[in-house]
Write an enzyme that holds these catalytic residues in place. Sequence first.
Site, mmCIF file in Angstrom:
data_model
loop_
_atom_site.group_PDB
_atom_site.id
_atom_site.type_symbol
_atom_site.label_atom_id
_atom_site.label_comp_id
_atom_site.label_asym_id
_atom_site.label_seq_id
_atom_site.Cartn_x
_atom_site.Cartn_y
_atom_site.Cartn_z
ATOM 1 N N CYS A 1 30.418 18.908 25.843
ATOM 2 C CA CYS A 1 29.916 17.646 25.090
ATOM 3 C C CYS A 1 31.223 17.554 23.709
ATOM 4 C CB CYS A 1 28.640 17.761 24.535
ATOM 5 S SG CYS A 1 27.365 17.479 25.955
ATOM 6 N N ARG B 1 33.032 23.142 17.787
ATOM 7 C CA ARG B 1 32.268 24.380 18.318
ATOM 8 C C ARG B 1 33.139 25.431 18.618
ATOM 9 N NH1 ARG B 1 28.996 21.329 22.972
ATOM 10 N NH2 ARG B 1 27.363 23.016 22.524
#
Length: 434
Positions: free
Chosen positions: A117, A122
Amino acid sequence: MEKIIVRGGKRLNGTVRVEGAKNAVLPIIAAALLASDGKNVLSEVPVLSDVYTINEVLRHLNAEVVFENNQVTIDASKELNIEAPFEYVRKMRASVQVMGPLLARNGRARIALPGGCAIGSRPIDQHLKGFEAMGAKVQVGNGFVEAYVEGELKGAKIYLDFPSVGATENIMSAATLAKGTTILENAAKEPEIVDLANFLNAMGAKVRGAGTGTIRIEGVDKLYGANHSIIPDRIEAGTFMVAAAITGGDILIENAVPEHLRSITAKMEEMGVKIIEENEGVRVIGPDKLKAVDIKTMPHPGFPTDMQSQMMALLLQADGTSMITETVFENRFMHVEEFRRMNADIKIEGRSVIMNGPNSLQGAEVAATDLRAAAALILAGLVSEGYTRVTELKHLDRGYVNFHKKLAALGATIERVNEKVEEVKEQEVSDLHA
């Protein structure tokens, strides 16, 4: 291109069963690489695109994988390859979870930098920090991250700067075959961490403290194949809790674990939703009027970031001003623009979103920006005037099994169509559940 078309206006009622947890099964499948003797048999495995992807990664690494009837059988007893290529890893960042097991088994791992995603950066720096603490050397370049150790990994005391779920899982898996004891502090506490620890222990590992901030892993010489059943998906359960609440419906969510849903339950009860714990699962009854609340996403046991967008859809129907603050991931508000296309009174202020409600949402063509946003847009469509068409369903398929079919069984007017046959007129869709 496939679309889900939903017409709003139906109260959802009935019973729905949640699948095994996506966020538990992926690191567990990766950890199966640690077993150099025997086969691992995993049950309650959801039929998701991410599961197929991680299975392909394991096959590329020379493990034998069979997936049928919600059961995955993995034989990783042969010598393993060390490289997970970009063609697989780009689809799903959880592919990086094979790094710890490969490093522990082979002393070397080479993984393409992960995809998945599009939620902020991240980074995987906490994973690498843990490997380095256990004696590995790490190099990053040309789109790959490579770790190797001369000899064997050594137990270490590791403090995570943030209680990262992925880093906790990867380090925990690697430490099972390290020499000595690893103490992992500021570890993630999610139920999925506990599930992985239970699986590792079933294989012969010595993991203690999973579910708390400090996990101790005493290294062993070898791990063996084991049988394990995946825990139910708390995020899927939470999503159907919202479906009941947003439509003013009454849904029994079977296979849900109430203890895993405490933060979601607390906020929904604050909004006026009635939630009853039953032997079969959790029953959710939506009120005639929802109250506005504020939510801040936090690591477990706080409110889960994976429920943020679904709760945003619900809060758009609440009476008053609500605010959601995202503290776990940056750039996780991409779905706000899609809600605006549906006539939502919503704005972003820094790491928070402000909503004024209740909103009279209007059906529109919207695009899913990530997995949970896909579900949230469909939930909003359940209470919108007219037809909502949701595209980019590849995101939805990463985390939900037959989502539209489950909603239809609860009474929603919803269909999944291929654009080629989308001469399926609106009237035909409206007749689906007439």
